[in-house]
Design a protein around this motif. Structure first.
Motif, mmCIF file in Angstrom:
data_model
loop_
_atom_site.group_PDB
_atom_site.id
_atom_site.type_symbol
_atom_site.label_atom_id
_atom_site.label_comp_id
_atom_site.label_asym_id
_atom_site.label_seq_id
_atom_site.Cartn_x
_atom_site.Cartn_y
_atom_site.Cartn_z
ATOM 1 N N TYR A 110 -17.625 -83.781 34.887
ATOM 2 C CA TYR A 110 -18.857 -84.321 34.301
ATOM 3 C C TYR A 110 -18.819 -85.842 34.260
ATOM 4 N N ASP B 41 -22.834 -86.301 33.600
ATOM 5 C CA ASP B 41 -23.347 -86.146 32.240
ATOM 6 C C ASP B 41 -22.249 -86.593 31.281
ATOM 7 N N LYS C 258 -15.878 -73.890 33.848
ATOM 8 C CA LYS C 258 -16.674 -73.655 32.635
ATOM 9 C C LYS C 258 -16.229 -72.377 31.945
ATOM 10 N N GLN D 250 -14.633 -72.542 28.264
ATOM 11 C CA GLN D 250 -15.305 -71.876 27.147
ATOM 12 C C GLN D 250 -14.374 -70.930 26.397
ATOM 13 N N GLU E 88 -22.359 -87.130 28.061
ATOM 14 C CA GLU E 88 -22.306 -86.379 26.803
ATOM 15 C C GLU E 88 -21.466 -85.106 26.970
ATOM 16 N N GLU E 89 -21.685 -84.408 28.072
ATOM 17 C CA GLU E 89 -20.875 -83.209 28.354
ATOM 18 C C GLU E 89 -19.414 -83.597 28.571
ATOM 19 N N LYS F 2 -17.908 -84.226 25.218
ATOM 20 C CA LYS F 2 -17.754 -82.932 24.534
ATOM 21 C C LYS F 2 -16.474 -82.228 24.998
ATOM 22 N N TRP F 3 -16.277 -82.160 26.318
ATOM 23 C CA TRP F 3 -15.120 -81.435 26.844
ATOM 24 C C TRP F 3 -13.821 -82.220 26.685
#
Length: 183
Positions: free
Chosen positions: A156, A165, A138, A142, A167-168, A171-172
Motif C-alpha cells: 500500500y 493508499d 490481505k 486479516q 492510510e491503509e 493501518k497495516w
C-alpha cells in the motif's frame, strides 16, 4: 591408571591423591572399567535400542506428513510446501510447494496464504502476479500474521500490486507493530 577426580585435591605422584585439609592419602584405580561398560556387547545393544527409539518416530513422521497432507490436513499441507521450498528431505520444487501452499491457503491457513503471496511476488513456482499476491497477503494479514501485515503495508505504501493508499499502509504498519513485527 590413577586419576584425581576432585578439584579440591591435588595429585601426589601418579598413584595417590592427598586430601588438602586432613592430609589423608587416597588412591583411585581407574584400570577397572565400570560394571555397565564392562560388557561391550551390552553397550552396543543399548546404543542401538536408543538410536531406534529416537529416530524411528522421526522417520515415521516424514511419511505421516505426506499422508496427512494428502488427506487434507492444512498444517501438513503447509509443512509439505515448506519442505519443498527448503529442500529438506526432498529436492527443491517450487511448483509443488505452490500446490501444497494453495491447498492449505484455501483452507484458511495463514502461513500458507503468506507463503503463497511470496511465491506470487517472486515468481517462484508460479507466474509473477502482484495483484494475486495482494489478495493472499490481505487474507493472511486479516488473520493477524505480522509478516503479512508488514508486507501488505509496504504494498500500500508503494502502490505495488494495489492502488497507493497511505492510510491503509499506516493501518497495516500499526497492526504489524502491535503484533510484534520488528521493522
Amino acid at each position: 591408571m590413577f586419576i584425581c577426580r576432585d578439584p579440591s585435591r591435588y595429585c601426589q605422584g601418579r598413584n595417590e591423591l592427598k586430601d588438602n585439609y586432613k592430609g589423608n592419602v587416597m588412591v583411585e584405580d581407574l584400570s577397572k572399567p565400570d560394571l555397565f561398560w564392562e560388557n561391550k556387547f551390552a553397550s552396543i545393544i543399548c546404543l542401538l535400542v536408543y538410536t531406534f527409539l529416537i529416530f524411528s518416530p522421526l522417520v515415521a513422521l516424514a511419511g505421516d506428513l505426506e499422508s496427512a497432507a494428502e488427506k487434507g490436513d492444512a498444517a501438513a499441507q503447509y509443512n509439505m510446501g515448506v519442505k519443498l521450498i527448503q529442500g529438506k528431505d526432498a529436492e527443491i520444487n517450487y511448483s509443488q510447494a505452490v500446490h501444497w501452499f494453495r491447498k492449505a491457503a484455501d483452507q484458511g491457513q495463514a502461513n500458507a496464504q503468506y507463503s503463497l503471496a511470496l511465491r506470487y511476488l517472486s515468481g517462484q513456482g508460479v507466474e509473477k502476479n502482484k495483484e494475486e499476491a495482494v489478495v493472499w497477503l490481505k487474507k493472511a494479514a486479516q488473520q493477524g500474521l505480522p509478516h503479512a501485515q508488514y508486507t501488505l503495508a509496504l504494498r500500500y505504501n508503494w502502490g505495488d500490486g494495489v492502488l497507493q493508499d497511505f492510510e491503509e499502509a499506516i493501518k497495516w504498519f500499526t497492526q504489524a507493530s502491535l503484533q510484534g513485527h520488528k521493522e
